[in-house]
Write a protein that holds these residues in place. Structure first.
Motif, PDB file in Angstrom:
ATOM      1  N   LEU A   1     -16.865  24.643  55.404  1.00  0.00           N
ATOM      2  CA  LEU A   1     -16.209  23.350  55.216  1.00  0.00           C
ATOM      3  C   LEU A   1     -17.183  22.328  54.644  1.00  0.00           C
ATOM      4  O   LEU A   1     -16.833  21.550  53.746  1.00  0.00           O
ATOM      5  CB  LEU A   1     -15.635  22.861  56.549  1.00  0.00           C
ATOM      6  CG  LEU A   1     -14.932  21.501  56.529  1.00  0.00           C
ATOM      7  CD1 LEU A   1     -13.805  21.490  55.509  1.00  0.00           C
ATOM      8  CD2 LEU A   1     -14.411  21.151  57.922  1.00  0.00           C
ATOM      9  N   THR A   2     -18.404  22.325  55.149  1.00  0.00           N
ATOM     10  CA  THR A   2     -19.424  21.410  54.620  1.00  0.00           C
ATOM     11  C   THR A   2     -19.678  21.683  53.148  1.00  0.00           C
ATOM     12  O   THR A   2     -19.752  20.756  52.330  1.00  0.00           O
ATOM     13  CB  THR A   2     -20.731  21.564  55.415  1.00  0.00           C
ATOM     14  OG1 THR A   2     -20.488  21.248  56.791  1.00  0.00           O
ATOM     15  CG2 THR A   2     -21.811  20.641  54.869  1.00  0.00           C
ATOM     16  N   ALA A   3     -19.780  22.965  52.785  1.00  0.00           N
ATOM     17  CA  ALA A   3     -20.018  23.328  51.383  1.00  0.00           C
ATOM     18  C   ALA A   3     -18.848  22.895  50.508  1.00  0.00           C
ATOM     19  O   ALA A   3     -19.044  22.400  49.386  1.00  0.00           O
ATOM     20  CB  ALA A   3     -20.241  24.832  51.270  1.00  0.00           C
ATOM     21  N   ALA A   4     -17.627  23.084  51.012  1.00  0.00           N
ATOM     22  CA  ALA A   4     -16.435  22.708  50.239  1.00  0.00           C
ATOM     23  C   ALA A   4     -16.376  21.200  50.026  1.00  0.00           C
ATOM     24  O   ALA A   4     -16.027  20.717  48.936  1.00  0.00           O
ATOM     25  CB  ALA A   4     -15.178  23.195  50.949  1.00  0.00           C
ATOM     26  N   ARG A   5     -16.731  20.426  51.057  1.00  0.00           N
ATOM     27  CA  ARG A   5     -16.695  18.970  50.934  1.00  0.00           C
ATOM     28  C   ARG A   5     -17.753  18.472  49.947  1.00  0.00           C
ATOM     29  O   ARG A   5     -17.487  17.593  49.117  1.00  0.00           O
ATOM     30  CB  ARG A   5     -16.901  18.321  52.304  1.00  0.00           C
ATOM     31  CG  ARG A   5     -15.764  18.575  53.267  1.00  0.00           C
ATOM     32  CD  ARG A   5     -15.956  17.895  54.607  1.00  0.00           C
ATOM     33  NE  ARG A   5     -15.840  16.447  54.511  1.00  0.00           N
ATOM     34  CZ  ARG A   5     -15.736  15.637  55.565  1.00  0.00           C
ATOM     35  NH1 ARG A   5     -15.734  16.152  56.788  1.00  0.00           N
ATOM     36  NH2 ARG A   5     -15.633  14.332  55.408  1.00  0.00           N
ATOM     37  N   HIS A   6     -18.946  19.043  50.007  1.00  0.00           N
ATOM     38  CA  HIS A   6     -20.000  18.635  49.082  1.00  0.00           C
ATOM     39  C   HIS A   6     -19.615  18.978  47.641  1.00  0.00           C
ATOM     40  O   HIS A   6     -19.832  18.178  46.721  1.00  0.00           O
ATOM     41  CB  HIS A   6     -21.312  19.326  49.441  1.00  0.00           C
ATOM     42  CG  HIS A   6     -21.953  18.757  50.671  1.00  0.00           C
ATOM     43  ND1 HIS A   6     -23.016  19.372  51.314  1.00  0.00           N
ATOM     44  CD2 HIS A   6     -21.703  17.639  51.384  1.00  0.00           C
ATOM     45  CE1 HIS A   6     -23.369  18.660  52.369  1.00  0.00           C
ATOM     46  NE2 HIS A   6     -22.593  17.600  52.434  1.00  0.00           N
TER      47      HIS A   6
END
Length: 346
Positions: free
Chosen positions: A8-13
């Motif tokens: 999720l963090t990677a997708a948001r970034h």
């Protein structure tokens, strides 16, 4: 204290980076099929936009399966509660010819997305909206393998660009924020955010769509058969390796294309292309010059390796007064000048 899943963090970034070039008050158009990859775009795009950018989302019903209309409405109902502006639309897909059912559906989908992007831009008083596509690293790896299987050149195995224009619509900007993320990571995003998604049976090896020879679709076979076999033999880094190959090939192709543009300008005059000057260039540059020249006149999608190879022999040979028919075009060498004109009958 709980922390968000790494996926999720990677997708948001990735989404934040993709939306960064959009000016304040601008808009983007998400292409949402209902599959896990595109559904992961929705809430993440709203977070990344932070009210700075308007988020539109379109789901396209191709009408190729009895249940497709019902699925498109379900996706549109979901989008109503998530994005700023949901859009559901239907397209007509050619039943035969062209690039087969999968290719025809893709072309019809992109054409409708381009229409929506242009209309949205007109309302904003600007150019077409940027279309956000949900392709993943898995899609990229499959695209590279398909290019290799066709015996195509650098441009084909370069795969898909992260940022550029919507395929077939050079006036419509496009971005693929998740091209470096795996399909499994985006399914994790959907699970963490409790996002529903649809499984399209057309993607299965035994799905309803068939290739021209009656067998399963090539991409489905690569996804379900070739890729697992490669991972069994070479290990689980195959997708990442193929994506790196695509990235390096894209850089090489971009450099060669720039060189070819300069060479084409140098060897082309009002009467045609100076074949003696062009013959001095490396073959990789010559063939790019010739492909662009022929594609700009004829049918670029039908001009393949052996057409360009024959055209290159026409350039490098010693004889004048030679001619060559190409898809939608006619090449003629006279007095060491090459002219390529549109064929009278394509």
């Amino acid at each position: 204290m709980s922390f968000p899943a790494p996926a999720l963090t990677a997708a948001r970034h990735a989404m934040s980076e993709a939306l960064a070039p959009i000016p304040d008050g601008g808009s983007v158009l998400l292409a949402v099929s209902g599959g896990s990859d595109s559904m992961a775009l929705t809430k993440v795009a709203m977070w990344a936009s932070a009210g700075r950018v308007e988020v539109l989302a379109a789901t396209v019903d191709h009408g190729l399966r009895p249940e497709s209309g019902r699925e498109a409405l379900a996706v549109e109902r979901y989008l109503r509660g998530v994005v700023d502006t949901p859009i559901a639309t239907r397209v007509e897909v050619a039943a035969a010819g062209g690039d087969g059912p999968e290719g025809n559906a893709r072309a019809a989908r992109y054409a409708r997305l381009a229409e929506i992007a242009r209309a949205g831009g007109e309302l904003k008083g600007c150019g077409p909206l940027t279309v956000v596509l949900g392709h993943t690293a898995d899609d990229q790896a499959e695209t590279v393998l398909m290019g290799l299987g066709r015996g195509s050149g650098t441009r084909s195995i370069a795969g898909m660009a992260r940022r550029g224009h919507l395929p077939g619509h050079p006036d419509v900007p496009m971005v693929r924020p998740y091209l470096h993320l795996r399909r499994g990571e985006l399914r994790t995003v959907c699970r963490v955010l409790d996002l529903p998604w649809l499984e399209d049976p057309s993607n299965d090896v035994d799905g309803p769509w068939r290739s021209a020879d009656g067998g399963p679709l090539r991409r489905s076979q690569i996804r379900h058969k070739a890729m697992p076999a490669l991972e069994e033999v070479l290990g689980h880094g195959v997708v990442d390796s193929l994506c790196r190959t695509a990235h390096m090939a894209r850089e090489d192709d971009a450099a060669l294309s720039k060189i070819a543009e300069r060479v084409r300008a140098d060897v082309t005059g009002p009467e045609g292309i100076d074949v003696r000057a062009l013959a001095r260039a490396p073959r990789a540059v010559r063939t790019r010059v010739l492909r662009e020249a022929a594609g700009g006149v004829g049918r670029p999608g039908d001009i393949v390796y052996w057409h360009i190879d024959a055209l290159d022999r026409l350039v490098c040979g010693a004889d004048n007064n030679r001619e060559l028919d190409l898809p939608g075009a006619h090449a003629c060498r006279r007095a060491n000048l090459l002219t390529i004109t549109r064929a009278e009958k394509s």
